[in-house]
Motif scaffolding. Sequence first.
Motif, PDB file in Angstrom:
ATOM      1  N   ALA A  11       0.839  -1.202   0.000  1.00 16.15           N
ATOM      2  CA  ALA A  11       0.000   0.000   0.000  1.00 16.15           C
ATOM      3  C   ALA A  11       0.878   1.259   0.000  1.00 16.15           C
ATOM      4  N   ILE A  12       1.914   1.251   0.822  1.00 14.94           N
ATOM      5  CA  ILE A  12       2.830   2.395   0.852  1.00 14.94           C
ATOM      6  C   ILE A  12       3.492   2.584  -0.508  1.00 14.94           C
ATOM      7  N   LYS A  13       3.861   1.481  -1.143  1.00 11.53           N
ATOM      8  CA  LYS A  13       4.498   1.562  -2.461  1.00 11.53           C
ATOM      9  C   LYS A  13       3.579   2.227  -3.466  1.00 11.53           C
ATOM     10  N   ARG A  14       2.300   1.840  -3.485  1.00 16.35           N
ATOM     11  CA  ARG A  14       1.357   2.437  -4.440  1.00 16.35           C
ATOM     12  C   ARG A  14       1.089   3.898  -4.122  1.00 16.35           C
ATOM     13  N   TRP A  63      10.107  15.232  -1.187  1.00 18.13           N
ATOM     14  CA  TRP A  63       9.184  15.785  -0.203  1.00 18.13           C
ATOM     15  C   TRP A  63       8.325  14.727   0.473  1.00 18.13           C
ATOM     16  N   CYS A  64       8.624  13.456   0.204  1.00 17.21           N
ATOM     17  CA  CYS A  64       7.963  12.392   0.964  1.00 17.21           C
ATOM     18  C   CYS A  64       8.998  11.325   1.275  1.00 17.21           C
ATOM     19  N   ARG A  65       8.897  10.734   2.452  1.00 17.55           N
ATOM     20  CA  ARG A  65       9.857   9.737   2.902  1.00 17.55           C
ATOM     21  C   ARG A  65       9.121   8.553   3.511  1.00 17.55           C
ATOM     22  N   ILE A  66       9.753   7.404   3.404  1.00 17.50           N
ATOM     23  CA  ILE A  66       9.260   6.198   4.080  1.00 17.50           C
ATOM     24  C   ILE A  66      10.206   5.899   5.228  1.00 17.50           C
ATOM     25  N   ALA A  67       9.677   5.851   6.430  1.00 18.75           N
ATOM     26  CA  ALA A  67      10.477   5.538   7.610  1.00 18.75           C
ATOM     27  C   ALA A  67      10.184   4.092   8.015  1.00 18.75           C
ATOM     28  N   VAL A 123       5.609  11.978   5.693  1.00 21.34           N
ATOM     29  CA  VAL A 123       6.380  10.810   6.128  1.00 21.34           C
ATOM     30  C   VAL A 123       5.424   9.649   6.347  1.00 21.34           C
ATOM     31  N   PHE A 124       5.764   8.508   5.753  1.00 20.53           N
ATOM     32  CA  PHE A 124       4.993   7.286   5.911  1.00 20.53           C
ATOM     33  C   PHE A 124       5.789   6.321   6.783  1.00 20.53           C
ATOM     34  N   PHE A 125       5.243   5.965   7.922  1.00 18.88           N
ATOM     35  CA  PHE A 125       5.905   5.024   8.822  1.00 18.88           C
ATOM     36  C   PHE A 125       5.437   3.603   8.497  1.00 18.88           C
ATOM     37  N   ASP A 126       6.368   2.796   7.968  1.00 22.41           N
ATOM     38  CA  ASP A 126       6.104   1.384   7.746  1.00 22.41           C
ATOM     39  C   ASP A 126       6.440   0.671   9.048  1.00 22.41           C
ATOM     40  N   VAL A 136      -0.171  16.484  17.292  1.00 26.06           N
ATOM     41  CA  VAL A 136      -1.350  17.096  16.693  1.00 26.06           C
ATOM     42  C   VAL A 136      -1.479  18.556  17.111  1.00 26.06           C
ATOM     43  N   GLU A 137      -1.219  18.846  18.386  1.00 27.39           N
ATOM     44  CA  GLU A 137      -1.295  20.227  18.866  1.00 27.39           C
ATOM     45  C   GLU A 137      -0.283  21.124  18.167  1.00 27.39           C
ATOM     46  N   ASP A 138       0.832  20.541  17.740  1.00 21.54           N
ATOM     47  CA  ASP A 138       1.848  21.322  17.043  1.00 21.54           C
ATOM     48  C   ASP A 138       1.531  21.493  15.564  1.00 21.54           C
ATOM     49  N   GLY A 139       0.422  20.923  15.111  1.00 22.34           N
ATOM     50  CA  GLY A 139      -0.016  21.133  13.739  1.00 22.34           C
ATOM     51  C   GLY A 139       0.252  19.984  12.789  1.00 22.34           C
ATOM     52  N   ILE A 140       0.851  18.906  13.271  1.00 21.93           N
ATOM     53  CA  ILE A 140       1.105  17.761  12.404  1.00 21.93           C
ATOM     54  C   ILE A 140      -0.206  17.038  12.105  1.00 21.93           C
ATOM     55  N   LEU A 141      -0.414  16.707  10.842  1.00 16.15           N
ATOM     56  CA  LEU A 141      -1.582  15.927  10.431  1.00 16.15           C
ATOM     57  C   LEU A 141      -1.219  14.456  10.581  1.00 16.15           C
ATOM     58  N   LEU A 142      -1.746  13.814  11.612  1.00 15.97           N
ATOM     59  CA  LEU A 142      -1.394  12.436  11.953  1.00 15.97           C
ATOM     60  C   LEU A 142      -2.542  11.503  11.593  1.00 15.97           C
ATOM     61  N   ARG A 143      -2.215  10.472  10.802  1.00 16.08           N
ATOM     62  CA  ARG A 143      -3.203   9.460  10.435  1.00 16.08           C
ATOM     63  C   ARG A 143      -2.630   8.080  10.776  1.00 16.08           C
ATOM     64  N   LYS A 144      -3.473   7.216  11.344  1.00 19.88           N
ATOM     65  CA  LYS A 144      -3.019   5.891  11.787  1.00 19.88           C
ATOM     66  C   LYS A 144      -3.920   4.817  11.179  1.00 19.88           C
ATOM     67  N   TYR A 145      -3.301   3.888  10.434  1.00 23.44           N
ATOM     68  CA  TYR A 145      -4.050   2.828   9.765  1.00 23.44           C
ATOM     69  C   TYR A 145      -3.605   1.461  10.260  1.00 23.44           C
ATOM     70  N   TRP A 146      -4.591   0.635  10.584  1.00 24.15           N
ATOM     71  CA  TRP A 146      -4.330  -0.751  10.978  1.00 24.15           C
ATOM     72  C   TRP A 146      -4.857  -1.665   9.881  1.00 24.15           C
ATOM     73  N   PHE A 147      -3.958  -2.449   9.278  1.00 22.11           N
ATOM     74  CA  PHE A 147      -4.334  -3.365   8.209  1.00 22.11           C
ATOM     75  C   PHE A 147      -4.722  -4.711   8.822  1.00 22.11           C
ATOM     76  N   SER A 148      -5.971  -5.092   8.606  1.00 23.83           N
ATOM     77  CA  SER A 148      -6.532  -6.292   9.214  1.00 23.83           C
ATOM     78  C   SER A 148      -6.659  -7.389   8.167  1.00 23.83           C
ATOM     79  N   VAL A 149      -6.082  -8.554   8.458  1.00 25.09           N
ATOM     80  CA  VAL A 149      -6.115  -9.682   7.525  1.00 25.09           C
ATOM     81  C   VAL A 149      -6.493 -10.938   8.300  1.00 25.09           C
TER      82      VAL A 149
END
Length: 279
Positions: free
Chosen positions: A64-67, A76-80, A109-112, A148-161
């Motif tokens: 998903a991160i690859k796509r 301007w985008c990184r994978i951590a 930044v995308f955290f794998d 979040v208070e500092d203005g970072i847009l934080l999104r958290k995804y859990w992949f369920s299989v």
Amino acid sequence: MKIVHQPAVADDASSVVKLGLKVYEAELIRLQIELVTLQQWVRDTGARVVVIFEGRDAAGKGSAIKRITERLNPRWCRIAALPAPTERERTQWYFQRYIEHLPAAGEIVFFDRSWYNRAGVERVMGFCTSGEYRQFLHQAPIFERLLVEDGILLRKYWFSVSDLEQERRFKSRQKDPMRRWKLSDMDLQSISRWVEYSKAKDEMFVHTDIPGAPWYVVESNDKRRSRVNVIAHLLSTISYEHREPPTVKIPARPPIGDYTRPPREEFTVIPDHAATLQG
């Protein structure tokens, strides 16, 4: 490396109808165009975006991160995707090594996998103490509220299989020489410790599914469906605007003048392997 199926409690992901390839590819291209638009908005406004991808082994996080990132500007985008901590990092505040990977203005930044390693694999495999685990569950919501208070847009995804689909993917990796490296003994522990991982995930959600940084579950038994679903959802959670990229004027090519290219024989040119192919 032998994979033996263990009876287990099925995960939340249910069986779904596979998304057709043509429909998937058309929608993926459309969404990737929108991701480029999003990145331009992030760049122009100086926004900072962090997207966390967590879930079971072989749940489809990496693909998903690859796509998501394959059409974006890598400046301007990184994978951590952090390796195991060093001896020095183990003596630091737990969140410290993740902080240096947070975005500056205009970056995504995308955290794998992320700091939630402590609530998952470290908890289940005994790589942290009970005290360290409890401290994490207390500090993680505080840490994320500060982001979040500092203005970072934080999104958290859990992949369920599901357990059966995870096992099928493990077996597929086992047979594929290009993906065999993705299968380790640690991955196989997720089969024999399926219930322990389920309990760890449930407790993690109880403590860290907070209003300012909620968890979003991605059903990922069908990878194509999960990819377009997560991209569409990510785009829907950010109020970005269409921004035209700066106009680039291509100059006229100047005359060659007195330049003469050296003879081709003076260069070491690689063999034309393509000419040997049947096509």
